[in-house]
Every structure is written in structure tokens, then in C-alpha cells.
Design a protein around this motif. Sequence first.
Motif, short mmCIF file in Angstrom:
data_model
loop_
_atom_site.label_atom_id
_atom_site.label_comp_id
_atom_site.label_asym_id
_atom_site.label_seq_id
_atom_site.Cartn_x
_atom_site.Cartn_y
_atom_site.Cartn_z
N VAL A 14 11.33 34.51 6.93
CA VAL A 14 10.48 34.48 8.13
C VAL A 14 9.01 34.45 7.73
O VAL A 14 8.22 33.66 8.27
N ILE A 15 8.62 35.28 6.77
CA ILE A 15 7.23 35.29 6.30
C ILE A 15 6.86 33.93 5.75
O ILE A 15 5.77 33.40 6.02
N ASN A 16 7.78 33.34 4.98
CA ASN A 16 7.50 32.04 4.39
C ASN A 16 7.33 30.96 5.45
O ASN A 16 6.48 30.08 5.34
N THR A 17 8.15 31.01 6.50
CA THR A 17 8.03 30.02 7.59
C THR A 17 6.67 30.13 8.26
O THR A 17 6.02 29.11 8.54
N VAL A 18 6.21 31.35 8.51
CA VAL A 18 4.90 31.56 9.13
C VAL A 18 3.79 31.04 8.21
O VAL A 18 2.84 30.38 8.67
N LEU A 19 3.90 31.31 6.93
CA LEU A 19 2.87 30.86 5.99
C LEU A 19 2.82 29.34 5.90
O LEU A 19 1.73 28.75 5.82
N MET A 20 3.98 28.70 5.92
CA MET A 20 4.00 27.23 5.89
C MET A 20 3.35 26.66 7.15
O MET A 20 2.64 25.64 7.10
N TYR A 21 3.58 27.31 8.29
CA TYR A 21 2.97 26.86 9.54
C TYR A 21 1.44 27.02 9.47
O TYR A 21 0.70 26.10 9.87
N LEU A 22 0.96 28.15 8.95
CA LEU A 22 -0.47 28.35 8.82
C LEU A 22 -1.10 27.35 7.86
O LEU A 22 -2.21 26.86 8.09
#
Length: 555
Positions: A481-489
Motif C-alpha cells: 500500500v505504501i509503495n502504491t501511494v509513493l508511485m502515485y506521488l
Amino acid sequence: MNNNFRAFLWAICAASFMILWVQWQGANAPAAQETPQNTAQTADGQSAEIPNAPTTPASDINTQATASQVPGETIPLAHSGELIHVETDVLSIQIDTRGGTLVESDLLQYPISVNDDTPIKLFQATPGQVFTLETGLNSNFESNATHQAIFTSQATSYRLTGDTLAVPLVWEKDGIRVTKTYTFTRGDYHFDIEQRVENTSGQTWQGFQYGQLARNEVVVKRGITTFNTFAGMATSSPERAYNKISFGEVADEPLEIKDVTGGWAAMIEHYFMGAIIPNQDSEHQFFAKQFANNLYRIGMIGQPTVVEDGQNHVFTQQGFVGPKIKDDLKSIAPHLDKATDYGPLFFLSEWLFNLLNWVHAVVGNWGWAIVIVTILIKLVLFPLAAKSFKSMAKMRKFQPQLERIRDNYKEDRQRLGQEMMKLYKKEGINPASGCFPILIQIPIFLAFFYMLMESVELRQAPWIFWIEDLSIKDPWYVLPVINTVLMYLQQKLNPPPADPMQRKIMNMLPVLFGIFFLFFPSGLVLYWTVSNLFSIVQQYVITKKYGALTLKHAE
């Protein structure tokens, strides 16, 4: 960097994961087999008679021993003799007096899981799951000390108290006395196997030694939540350092490699292996063959040796049963460490593991070692990434000019390309410079994948809090989940594609990667998450610095 090309590269990256997964699964998945049954007992439950070794003419043995002269078409009976228990600091072993065969081995320092302290059992004689190590001698005599002969032992239990432990077993008949001695060493998963022949028969003894691993075929269950690697056989020789052999290949055609000096033969599975290691200075041959009831054997046959009456001779070889720890395997025999199979990018995976291992020796935690190594990799790639982010920051600044060019020349593709290149040239920007960091990250990611999957050192290795095993998926899915958010940012810091369809694809990529990472080893997701976080900080600083610049030729 050209937005079309960026979208294309990310799509290729995503597709590569799917292709890699499908190809990897297909290449390693053995054909489905019926569950093998143990036929070594009669219908009334009594033990079936195991035949003696076949008599081999002296002239044949003296010329060339072959795989056909190794006895044992039948499956060995489970615990058909008396069991001898041997315990060292790392192994708990059961040796059957029938043949002096290793029929059980518990790896005391490797529990089944973080929630189950039961040691991994590698060797076993369970019907349908046979995995044993067999050694023996065959000769011109009618009776021989094969892996089917009955040995005697002075004790039924041995425990390592010093640095080494010798376990002797004796077979004697017709004036031939054979003493088979296993010697175990503290901290080691490999052991010496010595077979001493004493001839007082009044005749010339002519024979050879052999060693082999017997195993039922391993059928690996495949699925998106399982990440099993190769399970099968392997050999090593001066001509071919590492040769993987599937059960299906041996079923189709038996293996025979003659005139080999050194090398080894093994049964390999994920993280662990059993191996026969002949004397590295002697000449021998390797063989692998399928037997009845889905049993396979792989092993070695030594050169024929003559022992005259009144003389004796010692045959030596080594056995191994344990984890595939690269440094330990490398010290045992040449190329044995290649059994830790890092795949097509092995050279990069080995370099990454050596770096990771060095950092772990300092920090004492594999999770933090992954974090530090990830940052080191990003620092090494910093100049290239900085150039890429600088280019993207400038491109973001003149995004309105690019949009006007696209609107003005959308009907003339050739003129559109000319005008865009003219603008790139004026501003001194390379539109392809942002592609290189993405291209470099793909092989590093794949090398990390294979390294984490094959390195037993990371099996059940904890990081912090909820991450108790870096080799399996995140149980709470926090890192994905953290990685998905970081990729979006990170996407928001890049200039968006002009094409609406490409924009939709790019917006879906974080979710697509997030789904993949739900099932990937948490150590791999940790690497990618730290890499993305570092990239975001780096990109934000560079974008802020160069984004405020005005274009030299802006109108």
C-alpha cells in the motif's frame, strides 16, 4: 523525455513482470504425476525381499564400471534395518543399518516456519516422499557391501561432543570386511564417507564404490501466491560447472556422463539440497535414472580398484544435506555454490548479495541491510537520475509550449516532430534522458527478485514489527500500500502524457504494481519502496530547483 516513450517504457516494465512470471512458472513446473506408492511391502503387510547385488564378472569391473552395475531396482524399505541416531549441533540424522543409508535428516537450525519450530526434514523414507543418501561397493564377489546389505554397529546412538564425530558400520562376508564410516564435523552440513575394504579371502577383490541420492519426484504446486524455484537434479563437471536436470528429462532419457574428474551430483529444491561429492582428484562417472514407483536416483560411480589378498583399500567421498548457503557451499567443492541458482542475471544477483551480506555483517538485520543497500544503489545512480529529473523538470516548465505545438500541427505528424525537436534543441534538453533510470532499474529489480528468492540467509529473516519473514509476502500488506501511494506521488512530479489514453494507463500503473506487490516477497517490496521514496525526494528537490527557471527562448 518524450511522454509517449515514457508511457511505453512503463507498460513494457509492467508487461515484463507478467511475462517473467508466466515463463518462470512454466519453465520450472514439472508435469503432474500420480502420487507415488510404496510397493516395497507385500499384500499381507510383510516386507518384500530385497535382492542381493548382481554378480558382475571381474573382467567387466576391471575395465569399466557402469550405472547398470549399481544394484537397487526396488525402492528401499523404510527403516528395514536397525536405526542409528546421530546428532550434531546442526543435524539430527537416522542411519539405517541396511546399507548404512541416511534415511532421515532434521535441520535443527531451520524450523518449518516462524510459527512452527519443528525442524525441516530433508532426508526421509516416508512412502511416496522418499529422499535418501545411499552408498556402497560392488565387486566380482557374489555378496557385496551395497546399500542393500545389512551392516552392524556398536551403538544405536551417537552425539557430537567434540569437533568431530565418527560413526562406523561394519559388513563382513567371505573374507571381505568393509567398514563404512561417516565423519561429522561441528557446524557443518557436509560429512566424510569412508569405505575401507580389508581382504582376507584368499582371492583378488576387484570392485568400485558408488554414491547416490534416491528421491520421489517433487511436484511443486504453482500459483500467484507461491514463489517456488527449481526442484530437480543437478551435476557439475569441469566441462559444465552447473547443469540443471528436471525429473522429466531423466524420465525421457537416463543421464550418463563418463570420465569426469571432480564435480558433484545433487538433488535440489528451494533453499535446500542433498549432494554426493566424489574425491575431486579422482576420475568417475555420473548417472541419473528413473526407477519403478516414480523413484529417481542420481549419483556417481568410481573407478574399479583391485585389492589383493591380505591388503586393504580406502574409498572416500563426501555427502551433504542442508541449506544452500553460498559461502559454505563454495568452501566444500568447486561450483557447489551455483546450486543457489540466481537465474539469468546471476552475475548481478551475486554482486547484490555480496554487498547485502557485507552490510548485514555490520548492522545485523537483513531488512535494514536492504534499506541501506537500496540507498547505496540510488547514490551510485544519482548522477544519471539527477540528469533525468533535471530534464523532466525543464520539460514540465515548457509543457504549455509543447501543447500548443501539438494543437497547431496535429494534422501534420512530420511537422509536429520537427517543431518539437527544434524546441528541445533550443532548450538543450535530451527527451530520452529520463528513460535510462527506468531501464537500469528493471534488471536491478529482477536481480533482487532472484536473489531474495534463492538466498536461504533471508528465509524467515525479520525486519521490524509485523515483518517476520522477508522471503514471503507482507502479511498485513502495509508495504504494498505504501509503495502504491509513493508511485502515485512520483507520477504527479512528472509531466503528464498529452494523450488521454496514455494518461489513463499511467494512472493505472501504481494500482497494477500494487497488486503484484501484494504477493511478492516483502524484502523485494521493501527495496522498491525505499527506492521510490528516495527518488521522490530527489526528484522533488531537482524539480523545485529547475522548475523555477525560465526558458531561455520562451516567447
